[in-house]
Design a protein around this motif. Sequence first.
Motif, PDB file in Angstrom:
ATOM      1  N   ALA A   4       0.827  -1.205   0.000  1.00  0.00           N
ATOM      2  CA  ALA A   4       0.000   0.000   0.000  1.00  0.00           C
ATOM      3  C   ALA A   4       0.863   1.257   0.000  1.00  0.00           C
ATOM      4  O   ALA A   4       0.566   2.235  -0.698  1.00  0.00           O
ATOM      5  N   VAL A   5       1.946   1.254   0.765  1.00  0.00           N
ATOM      6  CA  VAL A   5       2.855   2.417   0.809  1.00  0.00           C
ATOM      7  C   VAL A   5       3.524   2.611  -0.546  1.00  0.00           C
ATOM      8  O   VAL A   5       3.584   3.728  -1.076  1.00  0.00           O
ATOM      9  N   VAL A   6       4.015   1.523  -1.132  1.00  0.00           N
ATOM     10  CA  VAL A   6       4.701   1.623  -2.428  1.00  0.00           C
ATOM     11  C   VAL A   6       3.728   2.067  -3.521  1.00  0.00           C
ATOM     12  O   VAL A   6       4.068   2.913  -4.355  1.00  0.00           O
ATOM     13  N   ASP A   7       2.515   1.539  -3.524  1.00  0.00           N
ATOM     14  CA  ASP A   7       1.519   1.963  -4.513  1.00  0.00           C
ATOM     15  C   ASP A   7       1.220   3.449  -4.379  1.00  0.00           C
ATOM     16  O   ASP A   7       1.134   4.176  -5.373  1.00  0.00           O
ATOM     17  N   TYR A   8       1.054   3.913  -3.144  1.00  0.00           N
ATOM     18  CA  TYR A   8       0.762   5.331  -2.906  1.00  0.00           C
ATOM     19  C   TYR A   8       1.949   6.197  -3.323  1.00  0.00           C
ATOM     20  O   TYR A   8       1.777   7.228  -3.980  1.00  0.00           O
ATOM     21  N   ALA A   9       3.148   5.787  -2.991  1.00  0.00           N
ATOM     22  CA  ALA A   9       4.345   6.543  -3.374  1.00  0.00           C
ATOM     23  C   ALA A   9       4.468   6.621  -4.896  1.00  0.00           C
ATOM     24  O   ALA A   9       4.832   7.666  -5.445  1.00  0.00           O
ATOM     25  N   THR A  10       4.146   5.525  -5.564  1.00  0.00           N
ATOM     26  CA  THR A  10       4.208   5.510  -7.027  1.00  0.00           C
ATOM     27  C   THR A  10       3.228   6.513  -7.620  1.00  0.00           C
ATOM     28  O   THR A  10       3.586   7.309  -8.493  1.00  0.00           O
ATOM     29  N   ARG A  11       2.000   6.497  -7.124  1.00  0.00           N
ATOM     30  CA  ARG A  11       0.982   7.417  -7.648  1.00  0.00           C
ATOM     31  C   ARG A  11       1.341   8.862  -7.334  1.00  0.00           C
ATOM     32  O   ARG A  11       1.181   9.741  -8.170  1.00  0.00           O
ATOM     33  N   LEU A  12       1.850   9.126  -6.132  1.00  0.00           N
ATOM     34  CA  LEU A  12       2.285  10.487  -5.806  1.00  0.00           C
ATOM     35  C   LEU A  12       3.390  10.937  -6.753  1.00  0.00           C
ATOM     36  O   LEU A  12       3.387  12.071  -7.242  1.00  0.00           O
ATOM     37  N   GLY A  13       4.345  10.045  -7.017  1.00  0.00           N
ATOM     38  CA  GLY A  13       5.439  10.378  -7.921  1.00  0.00           C
ATOM     39  C   GLY A  13       4.944  10.701  -9.317  1.00  0.00           C
ATOM     40  O   GLY A  13       5.432  11.632  -9.959  1.00  0.00           O
ATOM     41  N   GLN A  14       3.943   9.967  -9.796  1.00  0.00           N
ATOM     42  CA  GLN A  14       3.369  10.220 -11.112  1.00  0.00           C
ATOM     43  C   GLN A  14       2.692  11.584 -11.163  1.00  0.00           C
ATOM     44  O   GLN A  14       2.637  12.214 -12.208  1.00  0.00           O
ATOM     45  N   ARG A  15       2.181  12.009 -10.044  1.00  0.00           N
ATOM     46  CA  ARG A  15       1.496  13.303  -9.958  1.00  0.00           C
ATOM     47  C   ARG A  15       2.439  14.459  -9.607  1.00  0.00           C
ATOM     48  O   ARG A  15       2.032  15.608  -9.619  1.00  0.00           O
ATOM     49  N   GLY A  16       3.668  14.134  -9.233  1.00  0.00           N
ATOM     50  CA  GLY A  16       4.599  15.176  -8.814  1.00  0.00           C
ATOM     51  C   GLY A  16       4.230  15.751  -7.457  1.00  0.00           C
ATOM     52  O   GLY A  16       4.518  16.901  -7.157  1.00  0.00           O
ATOM     53  N   ALA A  17       3.584  14.935  -6.615  1.00  0.00           N
ATOM     54  CA  ALA A  17       3.099  15.388  -5.309  1.00  0.00           C
ATOM     55  C   ALA A  17       3.869  14.687  -4.188  1.00  0.00           C
ATOM     56  O   ALA A  17       4.560  13.704  -4.409  1.00  0.00           O
ATOM     57  N   THR A  18       3.750  15.215  -2.985  1.00  0.00           N
ATOM     58  CA  THR A  18       4.379  14.622  -1.809  1.00  0.00           C
ATOM     59  C   THR A  18       3.346  14.489  -0.700  1.00  0.00           C
ATOM     60  O   THR A  18       2.313  15.149  -0.709  1.00  0.00           O
ATOM     61  N   LEU A  66      -4.447   4.260   3.191  1.00  0.00           N
ATOM     62  CA  LEU A  66      -3.505   4.427   2.086  1.00  0.00           C
ATOM     63  C   LEU A  66      -4.161   4.095   0.745  1.00  0.00           C
ATOM     64  O   LEU A  66      -3.931   4.787  -0.255  1.00  0.00           O
ATOM     65  N   ARG A  67      -4.964   3.043   0.718  1.00  0.00           N
ATOM     66  CA  ARG A  67      -5.656   2.681  -0.523  1.00  0.00           C
ATOM     67  C   ARG A  67      -6.628   3.790  -0.942  1.00  0.00           C
ATOM     68  O   ARG A  67      -6.758   4.106  -2.122  1.00  0.00           O
ATOM     69  N   ALA A  68      -7.308   4.396   0.030  1.00  0.00           N
ATOM     70  CA  ALA A  68      -8.228   5.498  -0.279  1.00  0.00           C
ATOM     71  C   ALA A  68      -7.467   6.717  -0.801  1.00  0.00           C
ATOM     72  O   ALA A  68      -7.903   7.373  -1.747  1.00  0.00           O
ATOM     73  N   ARG A  69      -6.325   7.019  -0.180  1.00  0.00           N
ATOM     74  CA  ARG A  69      -5.507   8.144  -0.654  1.00  0.00           C
ATOM     75  C   ARG A  69      -5.015   7.895  -2.079  1.00  0.00           C
ATOM     76  O   ARG A  69      -4.998   8.802  -2.907  1.00  0.00           O
ATOM     77  N   THR A  70      -4.615   6.656  -2.357  1.00  0.00           N
ATOM     78  CA  THR A  70      -4.137   6.305  -3.692  1.00  0.00           C
ATOM     79  C   THR A  70      -5.262   6.459  -4.709  1.00  0.00           C
ATOM     80  O   THR A  70      -5.074   7.060  -5.773  1.00  0.00           O
ATOM     81  N   ALA A  71      -6.434   5.942  -4.389  1.00  0.00           N
ATOM     82  CA  ALA A  71      -7.581   6.030  -5.297  1.00  0.00           C
ATOM     83  C   ALA A  71      -7.996   7.478  -5.530  1.00  0.00           C
ATOM     84  O   ALA A  71      -8.383   7.845  -6.641  1.00  0.00           O
ATOM     85  N   ALA A  72      -7.887   8.312  -4.505  1.00  0.00           N
ATOM     86  CA  ALA A  72      -8.282   9.713  -4.632  1.00  0.00           C
ATOM     87  C   ALA A  72      -7.403  10.476  -5.622  1.00  0.00           C
ATOM     88  O   ALA A  72      -7.827  11.487  -6.188  1.00  0.00           O
ATOM     89  N   LEU A  73      -6.194   9.983  -5.842  1.00  0.00           N
ATOM     90  CA  LEU A  73      -5.301  10.641  -6.799  1.00  0.00           C
ATOM     91  C   LEU A  73      -5.690  10.343  -8.238  1.00  0.00           C
ATOM     92  O   LEU A  73      -5.239  11.015  -9.161  1.00  0.00           O
ATOM     93  N   GLY A  74      -6.544   9.341  -8.448  1.00  0.00           N
ATOM     94  CA  GLY A  74      -7.009   9.001  -9.789  1.00  0.00           C
ATOM     95  C   GLY A  74      -5.925   8.335 -10.612  1.00  0.00           C
ATOM     96  O   GLY A  74      -4.771   8.213 -10.201  1.00  0.00           O
TER      97      GLY A  74
END
Length: 101
Positions: A4-18, A66-74
């Motif tokens: 879950a952490v790695v998935d969220y970090a990946t999505r944040l990285g794709q968005r350029g967010a922290t 974490l899964r909800a945060r990841t999904a919210a990033l689209g």
Amino acid sequence: MVDAVVDYATRLGQRGATDSLQIPSISPDGIVGESTILIGPSSELMAEPAGYDDADIVDGPAIADLRARTAALGDVKAAPLTEPGPGSGAQGGIPFDEFDE
């Protein structure tokens, strides 16, 4: 948890967010606690087995968060590549049709 952490970090990285997270963790001595991590586009995360028994942390609410945060990033979708037009900022670019020769 680590997935879950790695998935969220990946999505944040794709968005350029922290984001800063507090996650359950286990110290090298086997003590369960909580760690704060900052993840984003320049984060370098690594996960590996802890190397001792009973090292698995299963925290349903933290994983769900974490899964909800990841999904919210689209989803991140690639934009189609188009030929640069006048005023596109492409200085001295080669027109695409010249690559077809």
